[in-house]
Design a protein around this motif. Sequence first.
Motif, PDB file in Angstrom:
ATOM      1  N   PHE A 147      -3.802  -8.753  -1.589  1.00  0.00           N
ATOM      2  CA  PHE A 147      -2.406  -8.610  -1.150  1.00  0.00           C
ATOM      3  C   PHE A 147      -1.599  -9.863  -1.459  1.00  0.00           C
ATOM      4  O   PHE A 147      -0.490  -9.799  -1.988  1.00  0.00           O
ATOM      5  CB  PHE A 147      -2.365  -8.295   0.352  1.00  0.00           C
ATOM      6  CG  PHE A 147      -1.012  -8.506   0.977  1.00  0.00           C
ATOM      7  CD1 PHE A 147       0.038  -7.653   0.671  1.00  0.00           C
ATOM      8  CD2 PHE A 147      -0.790  -9.565   1.852  1.00  0.00           C
ATOM      9  CE1 PHE A 147       1.298  -7.850   1.231  1.00  0.00           C
ATOM     10  CE2 PHE A 147       0.455  -9.761   2.417  1.00  0.00           C
ATOM     11  CZ  PHE A 147       1.501  -8.909   2.113  1.00  0.00           C
ATOM     12  N   ARG A 167       5.763  -3.354   1.411  1.00  0.00           N
ATOM     13  CA  ARG A 167       4.505  -4.084   1.232  1.00  0.00           C
ATOM     14  C   ARG A 167       4.158  -4.901   2.483  1.00  0.00           C
ATOM     15  O   ARG A 167       2.999  -4.972   2.901  1.00  0.00           O
ATOM     16  CB  ARG A 167       4.594  -5.012   0.023  1.00  0.00           C
ATOM     17  CG  ARG A 167       4.654  -4.303  -1.315  1.00  0.00           C
ATOM     18  CD  ARG A 167       4.495  -5.322  -2.439  1.00  0.00           C
ATOM     19  NE  ARG A 167       4.761  -4.744  -3.744  1.00  0.00           N
ATOM     20  CZ  ARG A 167       4.600  -5.395  -4.890  1.00  0.00           C
ATOM     21  NH1 ARG A 167       4.172  -6.653  -4.870  1.00  0.00           N
ATOM     22  NH2 ARG A 167       4.866  -4.820  -6.043  1.00  0.00           N
ATOM     23  N   ALA A 171       0.978  -4.611   5.129  1.00  0.00           N
ATOM     24  CA  ALA A 171       0.097  -5.740   5.450  1.00  0.00           C
ATOM     25  C   ALA A 171      -0.034  -5.929   6.958  1.00  0.00           C
ATOM     26  O   ALA A 171      -1.139  -6.121   7.477  1.00  0.00           O
ATOM     27  CB  ALA A 171       0.625  -7.014   4.814  1.00  0.00           C
ATOM     28  N   GLY A 175      -3.368  -4.544   8.666  1.00  0.00           N
ATOM     29  CA  GLY A 175      -4.178  -5.698   9.047  1.00  0.00           C
ATOM     30  C   GLY A 175      -4.331  -5.858  10.541  1.00  0.00           C
ATOM     31  O   GLY A 175      -4.945  -6.814  11.010  1.00  0.00           O
TER      32      GLY A 175
END
Length: 284
Positions: A147, A167, A171, A175
Amino acid sequence: MVDHETWSDEQSATTVSVDGHDLEIAYHEAGPADADEPPVVFVHGIPTWSYLWRDVVPPVAEDRRTIALDMAGYGNSAMDDGFDRSIRAQEGVLEALLDDLGLEKIALVAHDIGGGVALRFAAHNPGIVDQLVLSNAVCYDSWPVEFVSNLGLPATADIDRDELEGRLDAAFVEGAYGESDPEFVDGMKAPWLTDEGHLSLVRNAVATNTNHTTEIEYGAIDAETLLLWGEDDVMQPYSYAERLADDIDDAELAPLSAAYHWVPEDRSEAYAERLREFLAGAEP
């Protein structure tokens, strides 16, 4: 719990010189200025900023002075396009900030690439770091992850704002362990959703350099160390915490279950409780 605008309003700033560049560095300060114990300094990673510690700083600040900085190129610190943002350079930022604030001994708490910064600083300044807490920290050859590498591609500077935000959403949502707090996600994204922030994020990602953690002499770290690690993380796996425990003489493993990479957010209450115990020298 504060929102990111309030956190920003509470920050102070100072100018430090690193590699010949004068950089404005923002930091959040709380807790008693006259506490007997060394201040607790918090260092974030990528693509976060000091707001990562929003739920951890307040309980720690009940007993100790706390300082949570925005690294150069992050958060509300300098973002102009003309300086190094690598772990090596961020170590210089940390050193210059501590010197500016007149801090001669600290407890250091760090996450992600901030962990790499903290490891370098602790290895190079054993007389300054009294206690060290590492959480899902980059170390050895554990990084960069895909990433972050993709954020540093030249094409990323040209994607539109919606794609960048998508994006970042992925993440911070993927995550996390379980459902992400929208306020946390919005706060983490906020610094990057301007033209200057967008480009700064790309420059930060480009600056990731594994050499800066493979060259550390881990055995030189003599701080009492706690490896407070989200054990379900796939970006910085728990096996690296175990490796650090083998190489740092005075290191204790403290895995947190039901926590992925954003462990200060995933398990903020348990994280803060274990951190306070460690800082106070109490048994868990």
